[in-house]
Design a protein around this motif. Structure first.
Motif, PDB file in Angstrom:
ATOM      1  N   SER A 138      -7.117 -10.695  16.728  1.00  9.22           N
ATOM      2  CA  SER A 138      -6.726 -11.586  17.803  1.00  9.22           C
ATOM      3  C   SER A 138      -7.900 -12.501  18.087  1.00  9.22           C
ATOM      4  CB  SER A 138      -6.378 -10.791  19.051  1.00  9.22           C
ATOM      5  OG  SER A 138      -7.551 -10.565  19.784  1.00  9.22           O
ATOM      6  N   THR A 139      -7.634 -13.598  18.755  1.00  8.36           N
ATOM      7  CA  THR A 139      -8.749 -14.502  19.012  1.00  8.36           C
ATOM      8  C   THR A 139      -9.476 -14.114  20.291  1.00  8.36           C
ATOM      9  OG1 THR A 139      -7.276 -15.998  20.097  1.00  8.36           O
ATOM     10  CG2 THR A 139      -7.771 -16.461  17.808  1.00  8.36           C
ATOM     11  N   GLY A 140      -9.216 -12.933  20.741  1.00 11.57           N
ATOM     12  CA  GLY A 140     -10.078 -12.407  21.775  1.00 11.57           C
ATOM     13  C   GLY A 140      -9.580 -12.566  23.191  1.00 11.57           C
ATOM     14  N   SER A 141      -8.501 -13.298  23.381  1.00 16.75           N
ATOM     15  CA  SER A 141      -8.039 -13.405  24.761  1.00 16.75           C
ATOM     16  C   SER A 141      -7.085 -12.262  25.021  1.00 16.75           C
ATOM     17  CB  SER A 141      -7.340 -14.739  24.980  1.00 16.75           C
ATOM     18  OG  SER A 141      -6.559 -15.021  23.864  1.00 16.75           O
ATOM     19  N   GLU A 142      -7.479 -11.387  25.880  1.00 18.85           N
ATOM     20  CA  GLU A 142      -6.641 -10.244  26.190  1.00 18.85           C
ATOM     21  C   GLU A 142      -5.728 -10.631  27.334  1.00 18.85           C
ATOM     22  OE1 GLU A 142      -8.768  -8.131  23.340  1.00 18.85           O
ATOM     23  OE2 GLU A 142      -6.819  -7.778  24.257  1.00 18.85           O
ATOM     24  N   GLY A 143      -4.657 -11.234  27.001  1.00 17.45           N
ATOM     25  CA  GLY A 143      -3.726 -11.620  28.037  1.00 17.45           C
ATOM     26  C   GLY A 143      -4.278 -12.773  28.844  1.00 17.45           C
ATOM     27  N   VAL A 144      -3.780 -12.889  30.018  1.00 20.48           N
ATOM     28  CA  VAL A 144      -4.053 -14.076  30.804  1.00 20.48           C
ATOM     29  C   VAL A 144      -4.749 -13.672  32.080  1.00 20.48           C
ATOM     30  CG1 VAL A 144      -2.913 -15.915  32.069  1.00 20.48           C
ATOM     31  CG2 VAL A 144      -2.047 -15.239  29.842  1.00 20.48           C
ATOM     32  N   ALA A 145      -5.773 -14.436  32.414  1.00 13.67           N
ATOM     33  CA  ALA A 145      -6.514 -14.112  33.625  1.00 13.67           C
ATOM     34  C   ALA A 145      -5.635 -14.299  34.852  1.00 13.67           C
ATOM     35  CB  ALA A 145      -7.734 -15.012  33.721  1.00 13.67           C
ATOM     36  N   GLU A 146      -5.754 -13.330  35.749  1.00 13.49           N
ATOM     37  CA  GLU A 146      -5.009 -13.434  37.000  1.00 13.49           C
ATOM     38  C   GLU A 146      -5.691 -14.464  37.897  1.00 13.49           C
ATOM     39  OE1 GLU A 146      -2.225 -11.928  37.993  1.00 13.49           O
ATOM     40  OE2 GLU A 146      -2.052 -10.965  36.038  1.00 13.49           O
ATOM     41  N   ALA A 337     -18.909 -10.753   9.026  1.00  7.44           N
ATOM     42  CA  ALA A 337     -17.654 -10.905   8.278  1.00  7.44           C
ATOM     43  C   ALA A 337     -16.493 -11.150   9.237  1.00  7.44           C
ATOM     44  CB  ALA A 337     -17.404  -9.661   7.439  1.00  7.44           C
ATOM     45  N   PHE A 338     -16.572 -10.531  10.397  1.00  3.19           N
ATOM     46  CA  PHE A 338     -15.518 -10.661  11.396  1.00  3.19           C
ATOM     47  C   PHE A 338     -15.372 -12.113  11.845  1.00  3.19           C
ATOM     48  CE2 PHE A 338     -13.828 -10.404  15.707  1.00  3.19           C
ATOM     49  CZ  PHE A 338     -12.754  -9.553  15.512  1.00  3.19           C
ATOM     50  N   LYS A 339     -16.485 -12.849  11.836  1.00  3.59           N
ATOM     51  CA  LYS A 339     -16.476 -14.219  12.361  1.00  3.59           C
ATOM     52  C   LYS A 339     -16.068 -15.269  11.327  1.00  3.59           C
ATOM     53  CE  LYS A 339     -20.720 -13.926  14.036  1.00  3.59           C
ATOM     54  NZ  LYS A 339     -21.991 -14.319  14.646  1.00  3.59           N
ATOM     55  N   VAL A 340     -15.908 -14.859  10.074  1.00  2.66           N
ATOM     56  CA  VAL A 340     -15.691 -15.875   9.044  1.00  2.66           C
ATOM     57  C   VAL A 340     -14.317 -16.544   9.213  1.00  2.66           C
ATOM     58  CG1 VAL A 340     -14.708 -14.454   7.202  1.00  2.66           C
ATOM     59  CG2 VAL A 340     -16.174 -16.392   6.641  1.00  2.66           C
ATOM     60  N   LEU A 341     -14.247 -17.812   8.922  1.00  2.00           N
ATOM     61  CA  LEU A 341     -12.993 -18.564   9.105  1.00  2.00           C
ATOM     62  C   LEU A 341     -12.154 -18.536   7.836  1.00  2.00           C
ATOM     63  CD1 LEU A 341     -13.679 -21.875  11.044  1.00  2.00           C
ATOM     64  CD2 LEU A 341     -13.539 -19.563  11.877  1.00  2.00           C
ATOM     65  N   PRO A 342     -10.828 -18.670   7.988  1.00  2.00           N
ATOM     66  CA  PRO A 342      -9.977 -18.822   6.813  1.00  2.00           C
ATOM     67  C   PRO A 342     -10.467 -19.998   5.960  1.00  2.00           C
ATOM     68  CG  PRO A 342      -8.643 -18.674   8.813  1.00  2.00           C
ATOM     69  CD  PRO A 342     -10.074 -18.703   9.242  1.00  2.00           C
ATOM     70  N   ASN A 536     -10.823 -19.418  16.252  1.00  2.00           N
ATOM     71  CA  ASN A 536     -10.754 -18.226  15.406  1.00  2.00           C
ATOM     72  C   ASN A 536     -11.728 -17.112  15.770  1.00  2.00           C
ATOM     73  OD1 ASN A 536      -8.860 -18.376  12.914  1.00  2.00           O
ATOM     74  ND2 ASN A 536      -9.648 -20.445  13.148  1.00  2.00           N
ATOM     75  N   VAL A 537     -12.798 -17.453  16.476  1.00  2.00           N
ATOM     76  CA  VAL A 537     -13.825 -16.427  16.717  1.00  2.00           C
ATOM     77  C   VAL A 537     -13.867 -16.036  18.193  1.00  2.00           C
ATOM     78  CG1 VAL A 537     -16.261 -15.831  16.452  1.00  2.00           C
ATOM     79  CG2 VAL A 537     -15.178 -17.389  14.813  1.00  2.00           C
ATOM     80  N   PRO A 538     -13.534 -14.788  18.484  1.00  2.00           N
ATOM     81  CA  PRO A 538     -13.576 -14.338  19.874  1.00  2.00           C
ATOM     82  C   PRO A 538     -14.978 -14.532  20.447  1.00  2.00           C
ATOM     83  CG  PRO A 538     -12.637 -12.649  18.453  1.00  2.00           C
ATOM     84  CD  PRO A 538     -13.141 -13.733  17.561  1.00  2.00           C
ATOM     85  N   GLY A 539     -15.028 -14.984  21.672  1.00  2.00           N
ATOM     86  CA  GLY A 539     -16.319 -15.088  22.342  1.00  2.00           C
ATOM     87  C   GLY A 539     -16.990 -16.447  22.203  1.00  2.00           C
ATOM     88  N   LEU A 540     -16.547 -17.267  21.263  1.00  2.00           N
ATOM     89  CA  LEU A 540     -17.159 -18.594  21.149  1.00  2.00           C
ATOM     90  C   LEU A 540     -16.275 -19.623  21.859  1.00  2.00           C
ATOM     91  CD1 LEU A 540     -18.547 -18.634  17.501  1.00  2.00           C
ATOM     92  CD2 LEU A 540     -19.648 -17.923  19.615  1.00  2.00           C
ATOM     93  N   HIS A 542     -15.861 -23.843  23.790  1.00  2.00           N
ATOM     94  CA  HIS A 542     -16.269 -25.253  23.837  1.00  2.00           C
ATOM     95  C   HIS A 542     -17.457 -25.456  24.760  1.00  2.00           C
ATOM     96  CE1 HIS A 542     -11.953 -25.764  22.764  1.00  2.00           C
ATOM     97  NE2 HIS A 542     -12.463 -26.694  22.003  1.00  2.00           N
ATOM     98  N   HIS A 543     -17.675 -24.492  25.655  1.00  2.66           N
ATOM     99  CA  HIS A 543     -18.703 -24.703  26.675  1.00  2.66           C
ATOM    100  C   HIS A 543     -20.107 -24.531  26.131  1.00  2.66           C
ATOM    101  CE1 HIS A 543     -15.383 -24.889  29.360  1.00  2.66           C
ATOM    102  NE2 HIS A 543     -14.990 -23.679  29.006  1.00  2.66           N
ATOM    103  N   LYS A 544     -20.215 -23.881  24.956  1.00  5.59           N
ATOM    104  CA  LYS A 544     -21.531 -23.722  24.324  1.00  5.59           C
ATOM    105  C   LYS A 544     -21.384 -24.053  22.838  1.00  5.59           C
ATOM    106  CE  LYS A 544     -24.861 -20.450  25.534  1.00  5.59           C
ATOM    107  NZ  LYS A 544     -25.739 -21.506  25.171  1.00  5.59           N
ATOM    108  N   PRO A 545     -21.237 -25.338  22.522  1.00 10.88           N
ATOM    109  CA  PRO A 545     -20.912 -25.690  21.134  1.00 10.88           C
ATOM    110  C   PRO A 545     -22.010 -25.378  20.118  1.00 10.88           C
ATOM    111  CG  PRO A 545     -21.284 -27.661  22.455  1.00 10.88           C
ATOM    112  CD  PRO A 545     -21.282 -26.513  23.409  1.00 10.88           C
TER     113      PRO A 545
END
Ligand code: D5M
Ligand code: FE
Ligand code: ZN
Length: 648
Positions: A138-146, A337-342, A536-540, A542-545
């Motif tokens: 998953s791209t790291g978003s666990e559901g939606v913030a309340e 390896a987890f961070k590699v893009l298609p 594609n990478v959880p945790g990355l 736009h705010h810290k390009p």
């Protein structure tokens, strides 16, 4: 118009036809609510619900993906099937000759089904465990913030019936309901309601804005020393010829992409092989001849990546075949390896099992060498200023701040330190989105103060005419510019951007380009590839390009992923590979200033001159406008960041 689509549009959200196929039926059955979907899209930072967003949403909600209606460009099959194997190459084994065969057959072994249970031995036990609990990353978003509740206009209850075949999207014309299908700024088809064009707007083209250089100010006399080391216009890219008179356009495009991926593989393989840690590199098609106890290396493109309880499973392809690779969780390279893009090119070291699985213990990216030769010092101080995303023509263009910046370049400074810098600024690099453009996204008209592309470039040129003559400007295009929308972008269309071609101290560059300044290589790109990393990478984010920029550099590619957010042109050679390690990489696009160094390479995102737009507010993009990094050319490092944002 379909209620589902209408409700989304009311909330300023758009849906692509393929995402519609995935979601409409579930929506009709009330398996999810509109607000759930919108909140989810918000966490993804997009206002376009495309098939990626839709399939992740379905996964989150544990809803089924409709099978028959799955359009070809979801996951496994991009619109153009990227197979290096299926199109003729000398060293392809005979087994590939049957055209209906899948590319994975080329290894001469049956392709591995994930459900297949290996028959015996320790190996099969391991395989069994590996495939347990398999799930996509998953791209790291666990559901939606309340609590992040947008004002969502729910028209769900009013929904009477929703056609389940989505046929209304097939027309390219308006279909009578006011719904039309167009390509969005990322080349995705999408639905929009034609906007009303209203009254003529009054605007200035800055003809009267003329700065006289500060007569009291002394500019140092610095001899310029620059060379355009890489510009995509210097490559004569011949499109492939149809094999015979009946060759179809589609076939030519497939051939071009095949050639592009081969070229990528070739270039990146060469870089990977420079790594002394790699041992014998074996073609994937020849793995079957390797003894089970012999450790070998394979190099290939990442077709897919999945996470299981025990580790990662990749599908890797080179021009001789396809293989599944398992990298256990306890491998020291797991996180990388987890961070590699298609579609990135990577290497694995490990053992091939006759069951058709490659058990890797190490994973390698092309990456950047740890140490590089120091460049000889320069005789005098010289500075380059890196800016991007001016967006002239937008209502949010910070014209006051930009004018202050131009005055600053002309010697109107506030401190001794600034005086020292300004007197030695020799270069100004602009990394794309120089104007806001026209029709870049639906509804853009109402965001424009200058709704005419010719006038936008005219206005920009009138501003840039105030850059002092002793400063050389380098100007490249971005996705808002009048230029080819797919990357790489050769140049601005001259017909529209003539005024900037006429500036006497400006050099137009392609996107990407490499400028060598006093022996230092500056790689300039608009930076759309950042989007793919962020998606594609959880945790990355736009705010810290800076961080996604590091990932691109490690993959040695400016935008590896094909068929997702960033449109890639069908050039027969891949010109987005970072073949030589630069001293500095400059990008923009995400509108946030950041600077990091990675193994001695300075990575800078030079932000924007556009304040937050309504659309950016909606998708939670918070720009940092009017920040100006100053680079000392000798070290190729940012030494100061000026801030003109108080005028923005
Ligand atoms: O890009 C400005 C910023 O907006 C950058 O962070 C990308 C982001 N952006 C632009 N369009 C989209 C869509 N459709 N979804 C998500 N994020 C987007 P610029 O190129 O200046 O428009
Ligand atoms: Fe931009
Ligand atoms: Zn952009």
């Amino acid at each position: 118009m379909d209620e589902f689509v209408r409700a989304l549009i009311k909330n300023n959200y758009l849906i692509t036809p393929s995402a519609y196929y995935l979601l409409a039926e579930h929506f009709r059955k009330q398996n999810f609510s509109l607000s759930e979907l919108i909140k989810f899209a918000k966490t993804k930072g997009t206002f376009i619900i495309d098939d990626l967003v839709a399939s992740e949403f379905l996964k989150l909600k544990e809803l089924e993906v409709p099978v028959e209606t799955k359009p070809s460009y979801i996951s496994s099959g991009t619109p153009v099937e990227k197979s290096l194997v299926s199109l003729g190459e000398d060293n392809i084994s005979e087994e590939t000759s049957t055209s209906e065969m899948q590319s994975s057959i080329s290894t001469g072994e049956p392709s591995i089904e994930m459900s297949e249970q290996p028959s015996s031995s320790v190996e099969s036990k391991i395989s069994e465990e590996i495939f347990q609990g398999e799930s996509s990353i998953s791209t790291g978003s666990e559901g939606v913030a309340e609590g992040e509740e947008a004002e969502i206009i729910e028209t769900v209850e009013e929904v009477a019936s929703v056609p389940s075949n989505g046929s209304e999207f097939e027309s390219e014309e308006e279909n009578g309901n006011g719904v039309a299908v167009v390509a969005d700024k990322y080349g995705l088809p999408m639905v929009y309601e034609p906007e009303e064009i209203v009254e003529e707007k009054e605007y200035s083209l800055y003809e009267d804005f003329v700065i006289q250089p500060n007569p009291e100010f002394k500019f140092a006399k610095i001899t310029p020393e620059y060379e355009i080391k890489f510009d995509i216009r210097n490559f004569k890219l011949k499109p492939p010829k149809p094999k015979n008179g009946s060759g179809k356009e589609g076939e030519i495009i497939v051939e071009a992409y095949t050639s592009l991926f081969r070229s990528r593989l070739r270039k990146l393989r060469r870089i990977l092989r420079e790594n002394p840690e790699l041992n014998t590199v074996v073609d994937i098609g020849k793995l079957k001849y390797v003894k089970g106890d012999e450790e070998v290396t394979i190099i290939g493109l990442v077709n897919s990546k999945r996470e299981t309880n025990k580790g990662l499973i990749f599908e890797i392809e080179d021009q001789t075949g396809v293989v599944k690779v398992f990298l256990p969780k306890d491998s020291e390279d797991y996180r990388e390896a987890f961070k590699v893009l298609p579609d990135a090119v990577v290497a694995f070291k490990g053992f091939y099992s006759k069951k058709g699985l490659f058990f890797a213990n190490r994973f390698y990216l092309p990456d950047v060498p740890l140490y590089r030769k120091q460049k000889p010092p320069l005789e005098e101080k010289v500075y380059a200023i890196l800016i991007s995303d001016i967006h002239v023509g937008s209502k949010e263009f910070c014209e006051k701040a930009f004018m202050k910046f131009l005055e600053w370049l002309n010697g109107y400074v506030e401190s001794k330190e600034e005086e020292e810098i300004v007197s030695r600024v020799k270069y100004l690099i602009i990394a794309g989105d120089v104007v806001d453009g026209i029709g870049v996204y639906p509804g853009q008209y109402s965001d424009l103060i200058i709704p005419d592309i010719f006038d936008q470039y005219e206005a920009l040129a009138n501003l840039l005419a105030n850059v002092p003559d002793h400063i050389t400007m380098f100007i490249g295009p971005g996705n808002h510019d009048a230029a080819r929308p797919a990357i790489p972008q050769p140049e601005f269309y001259e017909e529209y951007a003539k005024p900037i071609y006429k500036l006497k101290n400006a050099v137009i560059i392609s996107n990407p380009a490499v400028i060598r300044l006093h022996g230092r290589d500056f790689l300039i790109a608009h930076g759309r590839g950042i989007e793919d990393v962020v998606a594609n990478v959880p945790g990355l984010t736009h705010h810290k390009p800076g961080l996604p920029m590091i990932e691109l550099l490690k993959m040695r590619h400016l935008a590896p992923t094909f068929g997702e957010k960033v449109p890639i042109a069908p050039d027969p050679e891949d010109l987005l590979v970072i073949e030589d390690v630069p001293d500095l990489v400059q990008m923009g696009h995400v509108h946030v200033y950041d600077a990091v160094t990675y193994r001695g390479v300075q990575l800078v995102n030079s932000a924007t001159w556009q304040a937050q737009t309504e659309f950016q507010k909606m998708v939670n993009i918070v720009p940092t406008p009017a920040k100006v990094p100053v680079v000392d050319v000798e070290s190729a490092k940012v030494v100061k960041v000026l801030d003109f944002s108080r005028w923005c």
